[in-house]
Design a protein around this motif. Structure first.
Motif, PDB file in Angstrom:
ATOM      1  N   PRO A   2     -44.342 -16.802 -92.693  1.00 24.92           N
ATOM      2  CA  PRO A   2     -43.674 -17.515 -91.597  1.00 24.92           C
ATOM      3  C   PRO A   2     -44.279 -18.896 -91.354  1.00 24.92           C
ATOM      4  O   PRO A   2     -45.490 -19.067 -91.487  1.00 24.92           O
ATOM      5  N   ALA A   3     -43.434 -19.849 -91.034  1.00 20.97           N
ATOM      6  CA  ALA A   3     -43.898 -21.200 -90.720  1.00 20.97           C
ATOM      7  C   ALA A   3     -42.963 -21.826 -89.696  1.00 20.97           C
ATOM      8  O   ALA A   3     -41.808 -21.451 -89.579  1.00 20.97           O
ATOM      9  N   SER A   4     -43.500 -22.784 -88.958  1.00 18.20           N
ATOM     10  CA  SER A   4     -42.678 -23.540 -88.015  1.00 18.20           C
ATOM     11  C   SER A   4     -42.288 -24.863 -88.683  1.00 18.20           C
ATOM     12  O   SER A   4     -42.964 -25.327 -89.596  1.00 18.20           O
ATOM     13  N   HIS A   5     -41.178 -25.428 -88.238  1.00 15.44           N
ATOM     14  CA  HIS A   5     -40.692 -26.680 -88.809  1.00 15.44           C
ATOM     15  C   HIS A   5     -40.062 -27.538 -87.709  1.00 15.44           C
ATOM     16  O   HIS A   5     -39.522 -27.020 -86.741  1.00 15.44           O
ATOM     17  N   MET A   6     -40.124 -28.847 -87.929  1.00 13.07           N
ATOM     18  CA  MET A   6     -39.347 -29.811 -87.146  1.00 13.07           C
ATOM     19  C   MET A   6     -38.436 -30.498 -88.145  1.00 13.07           C
ATOM     20  O   MET A   6     -38.817 -30.667 -89.312  1.00 13.07           O
ATOM     21  N   GLY A   7     -37.250 -30.870 -87.723  1.00  9.83           N
ATOM     22  CA  GLY A   7     -36.364 -31.515 -88.675  1.00  9.83           C
ATOM     23  C   GLY A   7     -35.237 -32.284 -88.022  1.00  9.83           C
ATOM     24  O   GLY A   7     -35.096 -32.322 -86.798  1.00  9.83           O
ATOM     25  N   TYR A   8     -34.432 -32.876 -88.887  1.00  7.62           N
ATOM     26  CA  TYR A   8     -33.301 -33.689 -88.460  1.00  7.62           C
ATOM     27  C   TYR A   8     -32.187 -33.534 -89.489  1.00  7.62           C
ATOM     28  O   TYR A   8     -32.439 -33.620 -90.695  1.00  7.62           O
ATOM     29  N   VAL A   9     -30.967 -33.311 -89.024  1.00  2.17           N
ATOM     30  CA  VAL A   9     -29.817 -33.171 -89.914  1.00  2.17           C
ATOM     31  C   VAL A   9     -29.181 -34.552 -90.096  1.00  2.17           C
ATOM     32  O   VAL A   9     -28.734 -35.173 -89.132  1.00  2.17           O
ATOM     33  N   LEU A  10     -29.169 -35.028 -91.336  1.00  2.00           N
ATOM     34  CA  LEU A  10     -28.603 -36.338 -91.656  1.00  2.00           C
ATOM     35  C   LEU A  10     -27.095 -36.265 -91.857  1.00  2.00           C
ATOM     36  O   LEU A  10     -26.361 -37.173 -91.463  1.00  2.00           O
ATOM     37  N   GLY A  21     -32.026 -11.927 -84.862  1.00  2.00           N
ATOM     38  CA  GLY A  21     -30.629 -11.863 -85.286  1.00  2.00           C
ATOM     39  C   GLY A  21     -29.750 -12.984 -84.769  1.00  2.00           C
ATOM     40  O   GLY A  21     -28.611 -13.136 -85.206  1.00  2.00           O
ATOM     41  N   VAL A  22     -30.247 -13.788 -83.852  1.00  6.18           N
ATOM     42  CA  VAL A  22     -29.467 -14.887 -83.293  1.00  6.18           C
ATOM     43  C   VAL A  22     -29.388 -16.024 -84.315  1.00  6.18           C
ATOM     44  O   VAL A  22     -30.377 -16.373 -84.950  1.00  6.18           O
ATOM     45  N   GLU A  23     -28.185 -16.576 -84.496  1.00  3.38           N
ATOM     46  CA  GLU A  23     -27.980 -17.701 -85.404  1.00  3.38           C
ATOM     47  C   GLU A  23     -27.838 -18.994 -84.618  1.00  3.38           C
ATOM     48  O   GLU A  23     -27.220 -19.012 -83.556  1.00  3.38           O
ATOM     49  N   GLU A  24     -28.396 -20.061 -85.156  1.00  8.25           N
ATOM     50  CA  GLU A  24     -28.255 -21.394 -84.576  1.00  8.25           C
ATOM     51  C   GLU A  24     -27.733 -22.320 -85.666  1.00  8.25           C
ATOM     52  O   GLU A  24     -28.177 -22.241 -86.810  1.00  8.25           O
ATOM     53  N   ILE A  25     -26.811 -23.196 -85.311  1.00  5.71           N
ATOM     54  CA  ILE A  25     -26.236 -24.169 -86.241  1.00  5.71           C
ATOM     55  C   ILE A  25     -26.562 -25.563 -85.705  1.00  5.71           C
ATOM     56  O   ILE A  25     -26.344 -25.864 -84.528  1.00  5.71           O
ATOM     57  N   PHE A  26     -27.068 -26.403 -86.593  1.00  9.72           N
ATOM     58  CA  PHE A  26     -27.367 -27.793 -86.242  1.00  9.72           C
ATOM     59  C   PHE A  26     -26.477 -28.678 -87.091  1.00  9.72           C
ATOM     60  O   PHE A  26     -26.273 -28.416 -88.279  1.00  9.72           O
ATOM     61  N   GLU A  27     -25.942 -29.741 -86.490  1.00 13.38           N
ATOM     62  CA  GLU A  27     -25.029 -30.648 -87.184  1.00 13.38           C
ATOM     63  C   GLU A  27     -25.633 -32.037 -87.288  1.00 13.38           C
ATOM     64  O   GLU A  27     -26.655 -32.329 -86.657  1.00 13.38           O
ATOM     65  N   ALA A  28     -25.001 -32.890 -88.094  1.00  8.23           N
ATOM     66  CA  ALA A  28     -25.483 -34.258 -88.296  1.00  8.23           C
ATOM     67  C   ALA A  28     -25.840 -34.900 -86.962  1.00  8.23           C
ATOM     68  O   ALA A  28     -25.080 -34.822 -86.002  1.00  8.23           O
ATOM     69  N   GLY A  29     -27.024 -35.490 -86.907  1.00  6.26           N
ATOM     70  CA  GLY A  29     -27.507 -36.127 -85.687  1.00  6.26           C
ATOM     71  C   GLY A  29     -28.387 -35.236 -84.838  1.00  6.26           C
ATOM     72  O   GLY A  29     -29.045 -35.708 -83.912  1.00  6.26           O
ATOM     73  N   ASP A  30     -28.437 -33.940 -85.139  1.00  7.32           N
ATOM     74  CA  ASP A  30     -29.268 -33.008 -84.375  1.00  7.32           C
ATOM     75  C   ASP A  30     -30.697 -32.989 -84.901  1.00  7.32           C
ATOM     76  O   ASP A  30     -30.928 -32.942 -86.110  1.00  7.32           O
ATOM     77  N   ALA A  31     -31.647 -32.998 -83.982  1.00  7.11           N
ATOM     78  CA  ALA A  31     -33.051 -32.745 -84.305  1.00  7.11           C
ATOM     79  C   ALA A  31     -33.317 -31.294 -83.919  1.00  7.11           C
ATOM     80  O   ALA A  31     -32.659 -30.755 -83.031  1.00  7.11           O
ATOM     81  N   PHE A  32     -34.262 -30.659 -84.603  1.00  4.11           N
ATOM     82  CA  PHE A  32     -34.536 -29.259 -84.288  1.00  4.11           C
ATOM     83  C   PHE A  32     -36.018 -28.933 -84.461  1.00  4.11           C
ATOM     84  O   PHE A  32     -36.741 -29.589 -85.206  1.00  4.11           O
ATOM     85  N   VAL A  33     -36.445 -27.910 -83.736  1.00  6.73           N
ATOM     86  CA  VAL A  33     -37.777 -27.329 -83.860  1.00  6.73           C
ATOM     87  C   VAL A  33     -37.558 -25.840 -84.075  1.00  6.73           C
ATOM     88  O   VAL A  33     -36.863 -25.195 -83.299  1.00  6.73           O
ATOM     89  N   LEU A  34     -38.135 -25.308 -85.143  1.00  6.17           N
ATOM     90  CA  LEU A  34     -37.972 -23.900 -85.478  1.00  6.17           C
ATOM     91  C   LEU A  34     -39.326 -23.213 -85.446  1.00  6.17           C
ATOM     92  O   LEU A  34     -40.266 -23.666 -86.100  1.00  6.17           O
ATOM     93  N   GLU A  35     -39.395 -22.136 -84.706  1.00  5.45           N
ATOM     94  CA  GLU A  35     -40.608 -21.332 -84.667  1.00  5.45           C
ATOM     95  C   GLU A  35     -40.621 -20.404 -85.879  1.00  5.45           C
ATOM     96  O   GLU A  35     -39.587 -20.151 -86.487  1.00  5.45           O
ATOM     97  N   PHE A  51     -40.167 -31.061 -91.533  1.00  5.46           N
ATOM     98  CA  PHE A  51     -41.602 -31.286 -91.578  1.00  5.46           C
ATOM     99  C   PHE A  51     -42.279 -29.991 -91.158  1.00  5.46           C
ATOM    100  O   PHE A  51     -41.889 -29.363 -90.175  1.00  5.46           O
ATOM    101  N   THR A  52     -43.286 -29.578 -91.929  1.00  2.00           N
ATOM    102  CA  THR A  52     -44.017 -28.352 -91.679  1.00  2.00           C
ATOM    103  C   THR A  52     -45.487 -28.711 -91.521  1.00  2.00           C
ATOM    104  O   THR A  52     -46.014 -29.496 -92.325  1.00  2.00           O
ATOM    105  N   PRO A  53     -46.169 -28.152 -90.522  1.00  5.50           N
ATOM    106  CA  PRO A  53     -47.614 -28.425 -90.405  1.00  5.50           C
ATOM    107  C   PRO A  53     -48.327 -28.129 -91.732  1.00  5.50           C
ATOM    108  O   PRO A  53     -48.012 -27.151 -92.422  1.00  5.50           O
ATOM    109  N   ALA A  54     -49.275 -28.972 -92.118  1.00  4.95           N
ATOM    110  CA  ALA A  54     -49.901 -28.922 -93.438  1.00  4.95           C
ATOM    111  C   ALA A  54     -50.473 -27.548 -93.788  1.00  4.95           C
ATOM    112  O   ALA A  54     -50.247 -27.054 -94.894  1.00  4.95           O
TER     113      ALA A  54
END
Length: 88
Positions: A2-10, A21-35, A51-54
């Motif tokens: 398991p890892a956490s991530h930050m990101g951005y959908v281009l 079991g919950v699904e999340e959808i991110f679209e262009a322009g969305d930034a996200f943080v995933l645990e 981006f994932t912590p080193a």
């Protein structure tokens, strides 16, 4: 691993299914943080950056790379690791 991530959908859409079991959808322009505790899925034509912590990335790569190399070998795909390119 398991890892956490930050990101951005281009472009397009990117989704995750969390451990609960919950699904999340991110679209262009969305930034996200995933645990930790999610499974990603990507729609055709999507471009995104994460981006994932080193330390988490190192642990994740130690598990993923042997599996990726085995899959590539089983499917007739030759992969060269960065250190192999320097000696070739």
């Amino acid at each position: 691993m398991p890892a956490s991530h930050m990101g951005y959908v281009l472009k397009g859409k990117f989704g995750v299914r969390r451990a609960d079991g919950v699904e999340e959808i991110f679209e262009a322009g969305d930034a996200f943080v995933l645990e930790p505790g999610h499974t990603p899925f990507v729609f055709a034509g999507t471009e995104y950056v994460t981006f994932t912590p080193a330390e988490e990335a190192k642990q994740q790569a130690a598990v993923m790379m042997p599996n990726a190399m085995k899959w590539a070998e089983e499917n007739g795909i030759e992969l060269k690791l960065p250190d192999q390119e320097a000696t070739s």
